[in-house]
Design a protein around this motif. Structure first.
Motif, PDB file in Angstrom:
ATOM      1  N   LEU A 131       0.856  -1.183   0.000  1.00 51.72           N
ATOM      2  CA  LEU A 131       0.000   0.000   0.000  1.00 51.72           C
ATOM      3  C   LEU A 131       0.892   1.233   0.000  1.00 51.72           C
ATOM      4  O   LEU A 131       1.729   1.396   0.889  1.00 51.72           O
ATOM      5  CB  LEU A 131      -0.883  -0.014   1.250  1.00 51.72           C
ATOM      6  N   LEU A 132       0.725   2.084  -1.013  1.00 48.12           N
ATOM      7  CA  LEU A 132       1.475   3.338  -1.077  1.00 48.12           C
ATOM      8  C   LEU A 132       0.631   4.422  -0.437  1.00 48.12           C
ATOM      9  O   LEU A 132      -0.303   4.931  -1.052  1.00 48.12           O
ATOM     10  CB  LEU A 132       1.753   3.707  -2.538  1.00 48.12           C
ATOM     11  N   PRO A 133       0.926   4.776   0.820  1.00 48.32           N
ATOM     12  CA  PRO A 133       0.068   5.733   1.512  1.00 48.32           C
ATOM     13  C   PRO A 133       0.190   7.132   0.906  1.00 48.32           C
ATOM     14  O   PRO A 133       1.269   7.548   0.512  1.00 48.32           O
ATOM     15  CB  PRO A 133       0.579   5.711   2.956  1.00 48.32           C
ATOM     16  N   CYS A 134      -0.934   7.850   0.833  1.00 48.54           N
ATOM     17  CA  CYS A 134      -0.958   9.185   0.236  1.00 48.54           C
ATOM     18  C   CYS A 134      -1.463  10.191   1.263  1.00 48.54           C
ATOM     19  O   CYS A 134      -2.240   9.849   2.150  1.00 48.54           O
ATOM     20  CB  CYS A 134      -1.921   9.239  -0.942  1.00 48.54           C
ATOM     21  N   GLU A 135      -1.031  11.430   1.077  1.00 44.64           N
ATOM     22  CA  GLU A 135      -1.622  12.520   1.855  1.00 44.64           C
ATOM     23  C   GLU A 135      -3.069  12.692   1.387  1.00 44.64           C
ATOM     24  O   GLU A 135      -3.349  12.533   0.194  1.00 44.64           O
ATOM     25  CB  GLU A 135      -0.845  13.812   1.628  1.00 44.64           C
ATOM     26  N   PRO A 136      -3.989  13.028   2.300  1.00 46.30           N
ATOM     27  CA  PRO A 136      -5.373  13.224   1.864  1.00 46.30           C
ATOM     28  C   PRO A 136      -5.468  14.384   0.873  1.00 46.30           C
ATOM     29  O   PRO A 136      -4.709  15.342   0.952  1.00 46.30           O
ATOM     30  CB  PRO A 136      -6.134  13.527   3.155  1.00 46.30           C
ATOM     31  N   GLN A 137      -6.433  14.268  -0.036  1.00 47.33           N
ATOM     32  CA  GLN A 137      -6.658  15.307  -1.054  1.00 47.33           C
ATOM     33  C   GLN A 137      -6.971  16.634  -0.371  1.00 47.33           C
ATOM     34  O   GLN A 137      -7.792  16.677   0.529  1.00 47.33           O
ATOM     35  CB  GLN A 137      -7.843  14.847  -1.917  1.00 47.33           C
ATOM     36  N   SER A 138      -6.317  17.693  -0.785  1.00 49.58           N
ATOM     37  CA  SER A 138      -6.588  19.003  -0.177  1.00 49.58           C
ATOM     38  C   SER A 138      -7.952  19.523  -0.663  1.00 49.58           C
ATOM     39  O   SER A 138      -8.555  18.954  -1.567  1.00 49.58           O
ATOM     40  CB  SER A 138      -5.481  19.985  -0.545  1.00 49.58           C
ATOM     41  N   GLN A 139      -8.413  20.585  -0.035  1.00 46.61           N
ATOM     42  CA  GLN A 139      -9.705  21.175  -0.395  1.00 46.61           C
ATOM     43  C   GLN A 139      -9.715  21.569  -1.875  1.00 46.61           C
ATOM     44  O   GLN A 139     -10.706  21.417  -2.555  1.00 46.61           O
ATOM     45  CB  GLN A 139      -9.980  22.415   0.466  1.00 46.61           C
ATOM     46  N   ASN A 140      -8.564  22.100  -2.322  1.00 46.68           N
ATOM     47  CA  ASN A 140      -8.482  22.540  -3.704  1.00 46.68           C
ATOM     48  C   ASN A 140      -7.647  21.559  -4.512  1.00 46.68           C
ATOM     49  O   ASN A 140      -6.427  21.613  -4.473  1.00 46.68           O
ATOM     50  CB  ASN A 140      -7.838  23.922  -3.801  1.00 46.68           C
ATOM     51  N   PRO A 141      -8.323  20.644  -5.217  1.00 47.17           N
ATOM     52  CA  PRO A 141      -7.550  19.688  -6.014  1.00 47.17           C
ATOM     53  C   PRO A 141      -6.768  20.428  -7.096  1.00 47.17           C
ATOM     54  O   PRO A 141      -7.157  21.526  -7.489  1.00 47.17           O
ATOM     55  CB  PRO A 141      -8.617  18.782  -6.626  1.00 47.17           C
ATOM     56  N   PRO A 142      -5.656  19.856  -7.570  1.00 49.02           N
ATOM     57  CA  PRO A 142      -4.875  20.541  -8.593  1.00 49.02           C
ATOM     58  C   PRO A 142      -5.703  20.746  -9.855  1.00 49.02           C
ATOM     59  O   PRO A 142      -6.624  19.992 -10.142  1.00 49.02           O
ATOM     60  CB  PRO A 142      -3.704  19.597  -8.849  1.00 49.02           C
ATOM     61  N   LEU A 143      -5.359  21.801 -10.568  1.00 47.81           N
ATOM     62  CA  LEU A 143      -6.044  22.079 -11.824  1.00 47.81           C
ATOM     63  C   LEU A 143      -5.767  20.962 -12.818  1.00 47.81           C
ATOM     64  O   LEU A 143      -4.770  20.260 -12.703  1.00 47.81           O
ATOM     65  CB  LEU A 143      -5.521  23.402 -12.405  1.00 47.81           C
ATOM     66  N   GLN A 144      -6.696  20.820 -13.778  1.00 44.82           N
ATOM     67  CA  GLN A 144      -6.448  19.877 -14.874  1.00 44.82           C
ATOM     68  C   GLN A 144      -5.318  20.454 -15.722  1.00 44.82           C
ATOM     69  O   GLN A 144      -5.428  21.564 -16.209  1.00 44.82           O
ATOM     70  CB  GLN A 144      -7.714  19.717 -15.724  1.00 44.82           C
TER      71      GLN A 144
END
Lengths: 256, 316
Positions: free
Chosen positions: B158-171
């Motif tokens: 399992l590659l642990p990730c930081e939780p998604q921030s409120q503002n996801p990165p732009l496309q």
């Protein structure tokens, strides 16, 4: 201090302090590495001492070659011309070694070859101080020199596939400890119970270039007390050696 | 490291998948290799697309053929080798941000061009830095990586990730013109070193004019070359520290370019060093690819390296 440099890559220079392997170069190269690290700080990404050289790796965003070498010259030109003198202040690192055929399968052959008894061979190997000339080959693998001329022996024609961690060997005029399990072509004469490399320690490698080492012969019971292992020997055990039982230790000097 | 943190669950690890970052600093004197992403160009783009900092850890996938399930909503980017990427069976672009929802299944096919894919996640993987302030995976040393034992990823990791921030990165997407073609003929820039004096002029002429091919015996430690054998004057050298990209010539005369996982000291004569920017391109060449060499001035090579680093050190 006499030195010159050449360019080894986009972000590396090699400083040269001599032409041949010489115990007298160990201390000056060690001192140069320490002085440059303390003076240049994080501008120096790596400083790799070896027998006659010191490789420096720098950050091309912070330094160009001219500015780096200006500072290197300033630091090195202030160092004393200490060639030939062993660093009196340097601490001696004592490494306990169980010299025994069970953990050093080449010990008897090397002793016979040199015309000494096993005890005499051990005495001659452990009586002198060794300097760490270089670290390389594997994490924490220290090339120590130099062994007495009469103990010098070429490396094995056929390297062993597996040498346990802590094993002590001789090749040519150098002697070395295997920090981790690895293949190896050195003649094996004993083993230390010390952990030579542990990535979770603040200082992962017990030995670094420039240090001075003394080997202290220990008996089997002390080897086991200090955490030494005998259950992982890939060459098997000679008949008659009661090593699994932790037999009463033979005193040094007794016939092995 | 806690396993309560969600992340990317690896189901098929492929041939060789390793956590890599910018590599280690300050530990070569302990005999430790620097490691790090082999193709920094593709690796840096994967992080850049997601707004990650330059040094963030990503997954280096050699020969593709990876499958994983995301346990969280996440943004990822996959760059490098030309592979087919699908999310729940639907084809996706490379060199672009991709949005994943928890439960999404992602697959990478085998490369049609190039060798190594880089997979980054917004916020980076939560892998603790170890030796040399890096999480680079060093298989030969059994150090670094996800479990700090140098092992490649395996099924079930399992590659642990930081939780998604409120503002996801732009496309975002890398302009097509900026994506390298890994099948293009490759000319590697070499900074000439002092030991060039040990090579007779006919050998040097040969090295800089004749094509070499990349041997299948190449790995992260060194790129072995097939082609004209080079002559060297004199004996082996006294072992000395080895630079990234050093072109060493052993007794058989066939050059070896020393790469990220190289040993720290060695005694074979060296012609010079291939520049890091050329090594980025080399990292995507498949065995059998043709290579040529040309000399480059140190100043020019440093200028290009600085331009590269300065571009990716900016945050979007």
């Amino acid at each position: 201090m006499q030195w010159r440099y050449d360019i080894s890559g986009i972000d590396t220079v090699t400083l040269h302090f001599g032409q041949r392997i010489d115990a007298a170069l160990v201390t000056p190269i060690h001192r140069a590495a320490i002085a440059l690290k303390s003076s240049l700080g994080p501008r120096l990404l790596d400083a790799v001492p070896s027998y006659t050289t010191l490789l420096l790796r720098y950050d091309v965003l912070q330094d160009d070659l001219a500015s780096l070498m200006g500072q290197v010259s300033e630091v090195l030109n202030q160092l004393p011309d200490a060639i030939g003198e062993v660093d009196a202040e340097s601490e001696i690192i004592e490494v306990p070694v169980f010299y025994h055929p069970s953990v050093g399968p080449d010990l008897k052959r090397l002793a016979q070859r040199s015309g000494f008894s096993v005890e005499e061979f051990i005495r001659r190997h452990s009586e002198r101080l060794y300097q760490v000339f270089a670290i390389g080959f594997a994490p924490g693998f220290a090339y120590l020199g130099e062994v007495a001329e009469e103990l010098s022996v070429p490396r094995l024609a056929n390297p062993r596939a597996k040498v346990p961690a802590g094993t002590l060997g001789i090749a040519d005029t150098q002697t070395a400890l295997y920090p981790i399990v690895s293949p190896g072509g050195w003649n094996l004469i004993g083993r230390t119970p010390l952990v030579l490399f542990d990535q979770s320690r603040a200082q992962p490698s017990l030995l670094e270039a420039g240090q001075t080492v003394r080997f202290r012969p220990i008996a089997q019971d002390e080897y086991l007390e200090l955490g030494g292992r005998l259950d992982d020997l890939p060459w098997g055990v000679e008949p008659g050696l009661d090593i699994q039982q932790g037999a009463p230790a033979k005193k040094q000097g007794e016939k092995l | 490291m806690t396993h309560s943190k969600p992340g990317l669950l690896i189901e098929k690890p492929g041939f060789l998948s390793l956590i890599q970052d910018a590599g280690r600093r300050g530990v070569m004197h302990l005999g430790l290799a620097t490691g790090g992403a082999m193709d920094r160009h593709a690796w840096a783009w994967a992080n850049y697309l997601l707004g990650n900092c330059f040094g963030a850890a990503a997954l280096e996938i050699t020969f593709g053929q990876v499958e994983f399930v995301s346990q969280l909503n996440a943004s990822i980017a996959i760059t490098g080798a030309k592979v087919t990427v699908t999310v729940n069976g639907a084809s996706q672009p490379l060199w672009a941000t991709l949005s994943l929802k928890a439960g999404d299944r992602v697959t990478l096919g085998a490369p049609r061009a190039g060798l190594r894919s880089y997979l980054a996640v917004a916020g980076g993987f939560s892998v603790a830095a170890g030796l040399g302030n890096s999480c680079a995976t060093l298989y030969r040393e059994k150090t670094g990586g996800l479990h700090r034992d140098g092992q490649p990823l395996k099924a079930g990791d399992l590659l642990p990730c930081e939780p998604q921030s409120q503002n996801p990165p732009l496309q975002r997407q890398v302009p097509v013109d900026w994506i390298p073609d890994y099948r293009e003929a490759l000319i590697l820039d070499v900074i000439i070193g002092a030991q060039i004096e040990r090579f007779p002029s006919r050998s040097l002429e040969c090295f800089f004019t004749q094509p070499y091919t990349l041997s299948p015996q190449s790995d992260r430690m060194g790129a072995r070359l097939n082609g004209p054998a080079l002559e060297v004057f004199g004996e082996r050298l006294i072992s000395e520290g080895i630079s990234l990209g050093a072109v060493q010539v052993p007794a058989n005369g066939l050059p070896i370019i020393l790469l990220n996982d190289r040993q720290t000291i060695g005694g074979y004569p060296k012609l010079g060093a291939v520049t890091p920017r050329s090594l980025d391109a080399l990292a995507q060449r498949q065995p059998g690819s043709q290579l040529q060499f040309r000399p480059v001035a140190l100043y020019e090579a440093q200028r290009r390296e600085k331009a590269f680093l300065n571009f990716f050190n900016k945050t979007l």
